[in-house]
Write an enzyme that holds these catalytic residues in place. Structure first.
Site, PDB file in Angstrom:
ATOM      1  CD  GLU A  99      -2.387   1.395   3.034  1.00  0.00           C
ATOM      2  OE1 GLU A  99      -2.518   2.618   3.125  1.00  0.00           O
ATOM      3  OE2 GLU A  99      -2.938   0.169   3.489  1.00  0.00           O
ATOM      4  NE  ARG A 157      -0.029   8.169   6.136  1.00  0.00           N
ATOM      5  CZ  ARG A 157      -0.631   8.071   7.054  1.00  0.00           C
ATOM      6  NH1 ARG A 157       0.903   7.720   7.617  1.00  0.00           N
ATOM      7  NH2 ARG A 157      -1.399   6.968   7.535  1.00  0.00           N
ATOM      8  CE  LYS A 166      -5.712   1.993   7.766  1.00  0.00           C
ATOM      9  NZ  LYS A 166      -5.128   3.075   6.823  1.00  0.00           N
TER      10      LYS A 166
END
Length: 214
Positions: free
Chosen positions: A45, A49, A133
């Site tokens: 993943e 950011r 998640k």
């Protein structure tokens, strides 16, 4: 045709740790993904950011055939569409909004949204999302909290992320409602910055072998 949950499970099931990566320099993306794949963690993943995250995703897809790349920290529909267009095979979000749900409904790319409270989990479940998640895992109650959810919401599975490390990963992986965990410890910032790919491969191999202890 398999459901989106089934598609997600087919990607993530069997790999105990999903590396959660913040890549500052896109030039590091392919060698990092290759090192992780060599160590037994081909599913990764890459979080949105950093300014170069989408370019990092594109480079891994173009250069590392064995890698399966998802995009994380997706906060809105525009980011969802950008990540899907870049080639992300799955989308990870820290939470679930109507806007994200609409984007996911319109896309073949499956969404792994974050949820921590029973209400959030039930809302996602009503929307047809039963693989979630659990974020931020440690701060939200950790393995003990997830264990308590296993009986009343038995049909929902989780990928805990946030504060998960080599020291506590097995606490989560041993639970019946946990498929895998997400963690950044397999690719420390200093090792990535310094190009210490062999050491990252070794960390990935240790993480990939956690499944043998379940």
């Amino acid at each position: 045709m398999p459901s989106k949950t089934e598609k997600l499970l087919s990607l993530l099931n069997g790999q105990p740790v999903i590396p959660v990566l913040k890549i500052n320099d896109p030039a590091h993306a392919a060698p990092l993904a290759y090192a992780l794949a060599r160590g037994g963690l081909p599913v990764i993943e890459i979080t949105l950011r950093t300014p170069g995250a989408l370019e990092a995703i594109r480079r891994v897809i173009a250069e590392v055939e064995e890698a399966i790349v998802g995009a994380g920290t997706i906060l809105n529909a525009a980011q969802f569409e950008e990540a899907a267009s870049a080639g992300a095979k799955f989308i990870v979000s820290p939470g679930l909004t109507k806007e994200l749900l609409t984007a996911a409904d319109a896309s073949p790319v499956p969404l792994l949204p974050g949820a921590i409270t029973p209400g959030e989990i039930m809302t996602a479940r009503e929307a047809g999302l039963d693989f979630l998640k659990f974020f931020p895992a440690e701060q939200a109650g950790g393995a003990a909290f997830l264990k308590a959810l296993a009986s009343p919401i038995a049909d929902v599975k989780f990928c805990p992320t946030g504060g998960v490390s080599s020291g506590n990963a097995m606490d989560y992986l041993s639970l019946p409602n946990v498929v895998c965990v997400g963690g950044s410890w397999v690719a420390p910032d200093a090792m990535v910055r310094e190009g210490r790919w062999d050491e990252i491969e070794a960390l990935a191999r240790q993480a990939s072998e956690l499944v043998e202890r379940i």
